[in-house]
Every structure is written in C-alpha cells, then in structure tokens.
Design a protein around this motif. Sequence first.
Motif: not given
Lengths: 341, 341
Positions: B184-186, B244-251, B270-278
């Motif tokens: 569930r990737i936001a 969600p269990d992950a978020v891909f963020a704008i920056n 990241p276990d409950d929710i992973a975060i990826l930045g930019f």
Amino acid sequence: MEKKLVTIKDIAKTLGISKSTVSRALCGRTDIHPDTKKKIIELARSLNYEPNALAINLKQQRTNTIGVIIPETVNGFFARATGGIQKRADMAGMNVMICQSDESYIIEKKNIHSLMSGRVDGVIISVSHETDQSEHFAALQQKGIPMVFFDRISEDLETSQIITNNHEIAFEGTNHLISQGCKRIAYVAGPHHLNNSKNRLHGYLDALKQHNIEVQDSYIIHSSYKSDKVEEYTRYLLNLPQRPDAVFAINDFAAVEMMHILKKSGLRIPDDIAILGFNNENISRFVEPSLSSIDHPAYDIGMAAAEVLINQIRHPELKPEKRIVKSKLIIRESTQKQPQL
Amino acid sequence: MEKKLVTIKDIAKTLGISKSTVSRALCGRTDIHPDTKKKIIELARSLNYEPNALAINLKQQRTNTIGVIIPETVNGFFARATGGIQKRADMAGMNVMICQSDESYIIEKKNIHSLMSGRVDGVIISVSHETDQSEHFAALQQKGIPMVFFDRISEDLETSQIITNNHEIAFEGTNHLISQGCKRIAYVAGPHHLNNSKNRLHGYLDALKQHNIEVQDSYIIHSSYKSDKVEEYTRYLLNLPQRPDAVFAINDFAAVEMMHILKKSGLRIPDDIAILGFNNENISRFVEPSLSSIDHPAYDIGMAAAEVLINQIRHPELKPEKRIVKSKLIIRESTQKQPQL
DNA sequence: CCATATCCCGGGAACGGTCTCGAAAATTTT
DNA sequence: AAAATTTTCGAGACCGTTCCCGGGATATGG
C-alpha cells in the motif's frame, strides 16, 4: 530567428513621428496628445516592444539594481537573507544581482569589479570567510557607491551594517549550557578575523569567566564555514583526555553531523554531551534529539540590509547606519538534560 | 563622495590623445604603439578606471550574461543547480543573473521581461509550480533568445532541455518499496501539469501495474512544492481506513517532516511504514532512521544547462538539444525492512 | 482680433564605449 | 630618393534611450 529587436526608432518610423515622441509616450510623460500616446502604446504592444535597459541605464546614469555578494547560496542562511533582500528591493521597484564569492577572496574581488562595471547603484555584502583585507571594498566606497554589510562585516571600513547581538546571544547560549550542568564546553568557532565569530567567541568566553570556569584552549576549534572537517574535529574532541560535555557549534549542519557521529559512538545526547547549534535551520526540529539552536533571523536581516541600502542610495548625504537585529535562543532536546517539570 | 566615475574620455583628455586610442589600448588591440599603450594602461590603473559595462554591452549588442529563473534559492536542489550554472558560465567568461519566481506565474513573467529588458544573451529556466502556460516563454523564443529548461520544463515549446530519467527512477524507487514487501504505497506528487511530476507519477503507476498492485487514488496526493501542507496530508494518510505501508515523497524535506510526525504517532520506520524521499539532501544521512532518497545531480544538471545554452548562444544555427542526466536511488534505513545479510 | 500662454511635437545632444575609415608618420623596398 | 608598405592614430558614426530646447499649432484672455 535572430531578428533584430524592435526599438523606439522602429516604432517612430512606422508611425511617421519622431523618436522623442515615442519615448514620451512610453515613459509616461504628460506632454503628449492622448491619441498619439494611445497609438504608440498599441503599436509597441503589438510589436512586443521591450525597452532596452542598457540604453536607459546608460543614459540615466543609474541602473536601479542593487548588487549582492554572498559566500554561497547553498547555505540556508544566505539563501533566506537574499530572499529578504529581493523582497525589499522588489517593493522599491529595484532589481537585484546576486554574486557568490564561494568563500574565496579572489572571487569576491572579481565580483566587486563586475558589479562596479555593471554600475549597480549599491552593494550588499557578507564577506567571504577567506577575506582578511578591505581594499576592494574601499575601492567601491571611494567611487561613492553605497554599501551595506550584513552578518559578516569588514571592520576596517566606516559603512552601514546589519548585525546581530552576537556577543549577547553566544553568552546566553553558553549560560544555558552551564545551567544544564555542563562544565567542559567545547566551542566550534569561525575564522578569527570575522567580526561575528570573534564576537560570539567573546560571548562564550565571558560566560565561562562569569561562572569561574577555566577556559581550555583545546576546547576551542577554529573551523572554516565550509564544513568538510566536521568528522575530523569531532573525533579530535572525542579523543581528548577530558571529553567535553557540551559543544556549541558554528552552525546547525555541523551540529547535526556531529550529533550523528557522537550517537554512533554510543554517546547519549544531551546526557553525555549536549549540543547547541547556530542558525536554526529547518532540519533542526526534525533530527533526534531535536537540536537546540540560535535563531538567526536571516530574512529580516536581508530586508533590513536592503532597506538601509535603498535609503542610502536615495539620500546619499546620509551617514552610515548600523542596525542590530536580535537573535534568539531556541531550546530543544539536544541541550535539555533534566526533563521539564 | 558622489564623484563622477572616470571614463575613457577623461583618460584621453589628460593624456592629450583621442578616445579611440584609449579604447584600443584598453581592449587589447595590436594597432597601437607599445609606449602609448603602456602610458594609457598605467593611468587607467592609477585612476581606478572601471569600464562601463552598460556602454560596452549596448554597443556590442550582447551582454555576455545568461539569465536564470528558478523557483527559489532556499530549495537546496536549485541552489546547487545554480552553483553548477555559475561554475560553467564562469569557465566561459560569462556572467549570471539570477531571478526567483517564488513559484509564482506572475513573478516568473516579470522575471522574463526584466531579463529581456536587460538583454541577456540566453536564459535558463526551471518553471514555477504555478505555471501552466507558455506564452511568456514563447515571447523569448520569438525574439531569438536561446533558452534551456531544466528539471521542470515547458512541454509546449521546442527548446533545449536538461531532464533526468524521471519515469525510470520513480519506477525503480517504487519497485524497491515493493521488493521490501510494501503493498500500500502512497505517493506524494507534484502538480499535474509539470512534466517531471507527471513522468514520476507514471513511473510509480507502471511499477504498481507490473506487480499487479491495484492503484488506490486515495493514496496519491498532489501537493505543492512549497511544503507547508505536510502535516495536513500526513494526518490524512494516517487516518485512511487502510493505512499505507510506504510513502514515496515529493522531496526530502517533506519526507523528513513526515517521518517526524509518524514517529511521534508511534509508528516504526521502516517496519510499519517505509519512507522514500527525493533529492538526496544533505540532511537525509543524518536523520533517524536515515532517509532513502533519489539522488538528483543538481550541480551536474546546472553545468549541463549552462553548457548547452552557451553552445546555443555561440552557434545560433544549432537545433535544440535534449540531455538526460541520470538520477540514482540511494537506499538507506528508512526503506530497508529486513536487515542486510 | 491680436497678444500671450499652453499644448504637442521634432531636432539633436548627450550617456560611454567600439569600430570603420582614412590620413599622417614611420618604415621598408626598389 | 621615390615609391610602397606598414604602423599608429584621430574623426566621427553608432548602439537605444532620455531630455533639453525651440517652434508651430491651438487655446485663452482682453
């Protein structure tokens, strides 16, 4: 492509009138018939006429632009300060030309010349970390170009300046660390010759003195603002026979990186070692523990600098003006040993 | 004070020669006697003569400066990019004039006009977040002023552009999240009309599709780049029936702030929710957990943009050039669910 | 209806350089 | 030593504006 840009003369020719009249219409004079004015403006718009600022400025003997020389835009403080400058300049209908010295004296000098050559109406400067002389600034002054220093000033010259209460705030910050029970407070300072690092250092020293804490030279580090040495001096501090129990750092970036290294070395912050930063960057709220810092009101400083400069440009007879903008101590977790009651 | 600046004519008069000769000496021609040349140059130096760039540029019909319009300098990406531009321009002996649009269409338009009026030789642009039209750019193009877009381009126009492999890297980033078991990737996206956010969004969507993961519209947020809404949409995501269990963020700034809020809400990253930045900002290494991000080579992009533009200025017959600079996925703790072996 | 003031407009000098052209001076060639 | 060439320089146009000045047309006043 490669079309000649349309000039005032082109408009005059197609309309069968003189360029003086066109000029009159375009710069909004009154001594012109409304009908001709309308015709001219309409044609100008349809031809996409754009006035040649070079010619105008040459004729007017002023450019309506203020030059800015800052060490580097990647530094959040200077980025925000230029934001303030631009805002204020915009309000006054002036343009801004930004140069980066990249913390280099040579480039700073080149910037000065390029701004002089561009005939800017005034200059706002925060001197490079390398700079320890002032002839290039004197050259500007001698030509009668008003200038305003901010944050990092050149003390040799009698000019306007916007500074913060550096001594006071460093004093206050150090006191805060002492009040948390810290006794061995390391200090990461800027270069000796820059006024702001000098004043801050004295604030730190005076605070120690007031509490009868002996100054340890080994605790004082003179670092460059370009912090590629953080890891090096952090290790140095860690390996001192008497490890410090607090660090007052030159800026938040250094502080954050230092915190990261310290944490990896197994130290607890603030209990084993407290950290106080400088500049209150955005990130400081989000690191863990959140970083105490000195809020340095960059935007306001920029606004003030532009305001003073614009005054100076419009009223050349004015004496140099010094303004002091207040910094503020922001206490967060990284320096708060005992939990709040 | 208020002295008239010394001109070529002043030098000519005191030396009793013509201004043509002085000009010859000063701009390094050969058809002048070495002795006279020496005399002139010495006098010029002692008088602190500074050539009037306005006059020179007016005569030469070029200014040797390139205009830059960026959304804002406080954004680290653009600050670094302008660093690259400035470096490359400097190598070519050209000046740089920086304008900030402040993410506003109106200001961007004003910037364009002010650069046209200043007769810059070319323009480098990254369009404002608000901008969804292109007439103001077309006006530039029509006047034959070469322009180069970078990162955020205007797709309506046939111009040079420097972009990154947006689709590919967003695809790769999303794949990475999926490979960590996220389903569930936001996705926090930029505005619809900007090419780079559009392409990234498609990269994200295509990755989901490839893994037969259904797209949830409620997981896709279209945010401004000026991230004052981070808290708002973070709460929104938290309150979704299916968090969600992950978020891909704008920056990275948005990512870091979001991480902070999530952690305070008791979620583990990241276990409950992973975060990826930019953007791979400096801070990303220092937050906890360290933030995975997309390294967007700002400096190189700036260098490339300046290089292409300078080519275009020197060889107007050249066709528009498109360059692609590669971004890179940097994996850190915030997306790495299983410990490395 | 004439004198005077007002309104519009054109001519042309600046602003500070560069550059072309031609002429004077110095040098070389024959 | 005259001719040819080269070196060195000055006069003046030009870049695109603004602005001062003066003149013709129109309006105002007596």
